[in-house]
Design an enzyme around this catalytic site. Structure first.
Site, PDB file in Angstrom:
ATOM      1  N   ASP A 158       0.957  -1.351  -0.162  1.00 43.30           N
ATOM      2  CA  ASP A 158      -0.061   0.019  -0.044  1.00 43.30           C
ATOM      3  C   ASP A 158       1.162   1.439   0.045  1.00 43.30           C
ATOM      4  O   ASP A 158       1.998   1.249   0.230  1.00 43.30           O
ATOM      5  CB  ASP A 158      -1.148  -0.110   1.271  1.00 43.30           C
TER       6      ASP A 158
ATOM      7  N   ASP B 213      -0.779   5.218   0.799  1.00 42.84           N
ATOM      8  CA  ASP B 213      -0.169   6.256   1.652  1.00 42.84           C
ATOM      9  C   ASP B 213      -0.346   5.725   3.405  1.00 42.84           C
ATOM     10  O   ASP B 213      -1.523   4.775   3.413  1.00 42.84           O
ATOM     11  CB  ASP B 213      -2.064   7.309   1.529  1.00 42.84           C
TER      12      ASP B 213
ATOM     13  N   ASP C 222      -1.898  -0.487   5.728  1.00 44.72           N
ATOM     14  CA  ASP C 222      -2.258  -0.104   7.272  1.00 44.72           C
ATOM     15  C   ASP C 222      -3.321   0.228   7.492  1.00 44.72           C
ATOM     16  O   ASP C 222      -4.175   0.132   8.659  1.00 44.72           O
ATOM     17  CB  ASP C 222      -1.409   1.669   7.090  1.00 44.72           C
TER      18      ASP C 222
END
Length: 289
Positions: A16, A18, A227
């Site tokens: 991922d 951001d 996250d």
């Protein structure tokens, strides 16, 4: 073309962006850059897998010097593979605006997403404003992106990101409305992104793994880093899933077999996970076989 961490077993890293590879506050890859360069030196492909657009990911690849590696864009709605990767994608369509790259659309194209989203707006009476409904300056104000980065973020091809701040209960009620239109709405680190139903990061990850296994002619192992909740399909699809801490030091509420929670926040956790993997392997066998 083979890369490996151990005795000839190829590995891929899926990440991922951001809040994982990129710093949450300034969207910079600076913290993770040394670890990224180490993986590049070892010949380990790092595949971006995020809600970011092809245009956004292209700029980041150029900044990090990443070439000849696939990318998963707009929450798994499409996969873009450069011809130079040497993967079996010759039958895929040419990627719009990406010379020398092929695309596999796993979801819906933007015009269809917009048409279906308009019907949800009409039935619910909610504005459900998206990136396409605001200008670059407003997106800069909302996100802290630079003007050029905000412009790239609005160049969506397969999804729409909604900027609405609605109660959790309202989003739950909207789930059925989206489903009635063949859409899905997932919450990322900050906003909700609408795509065609049935598309997710995990399906895209599995597709890329199959491409590499056909090219390598043997099984491929994988590392995944994320996250937030919309990273669950990504993490569930890999051999070694890592969940890095969010900005506030907590973890997303995910339950995935074999998942390891990393205490470092965002890119600090990303570096911690990569260092752990490389330490375990002792860098033995990493690189071209």
């Amino acid at each position: 073309m083979t890369t490996c961490f151990d005795h000839g077993s190829p590995w891929l890293v899926f990440t991922d962006l951001d809040g994982t590879l990129l710093d949450w506050s300034n969207y910079s890859p600076a913290i993770a850059r040394p670890a990224m360069l180490r993986l590049r030196e070892l010949g380990v492909p790092v595949v971006f897998c995020s809600s970011k657009t092809a245009t956004e990911q292209r700029a980041l690849r150029q900044e990090l010097g990443i070439r000849s590696i696939p990318s998963i864009v707009e929450n798994g709605a499409a996969i873009i593979v450069p011809d130079s990767a040497g993967l079996p994608t010759g039958h895929w369509d040419e990627a719009p605006g990406e010379p020398g790259r092929r695309v596999l659309v796993l979801g819906l194209r933007l015009d269809e997403v917009q048409a279906r989203l308009a019907r949800v707006r009409a039935r619910t009476g909610l504005p459900l404003l998206g990136y396409r409904d605001i200008d670059d300056a407003k997106l800069v104000e909302l996100t802290g992106l630079s003007p050029s980065a905000a412009h790239r973020a609005r160049q969506r091809d397969y999804s729409e990101t909604l900027i609405e701040e609605l109660p959790h209960e309202t989003w739950n009620l909207l789930r059925d409305e989206f489903a009635a239109e063949g859409l899905e709405c997932r919450h990322g680190g900050r906003f909700h992104t609408v795509t065609g139903a049935g598309t997710d990061k995990g399906k895209a990850v599995k597709t890329i793994l199959e491409l590499y296994e056909r090219a390598y002619e043997r099984p491929v192992k994988s590392i995944g880093l994320g996250d937030s909740a919309n990273d669950a399909p990504l993490l569930a699809a890999v051999t070694r899933p890592f969940l890095v801490a969010r900005e506030d030091g907590t973890w997303a509420n995910l339950r995935i077999d074999g998942m390891e929670r990393i205490g470092g926040r965002g890119p600090y956790g990303w570096v911690e996970a990569i260092d752990l993997i490389l330490s375990e392997a002792g860098d033995q066998g990493a690189g071209a076989a």
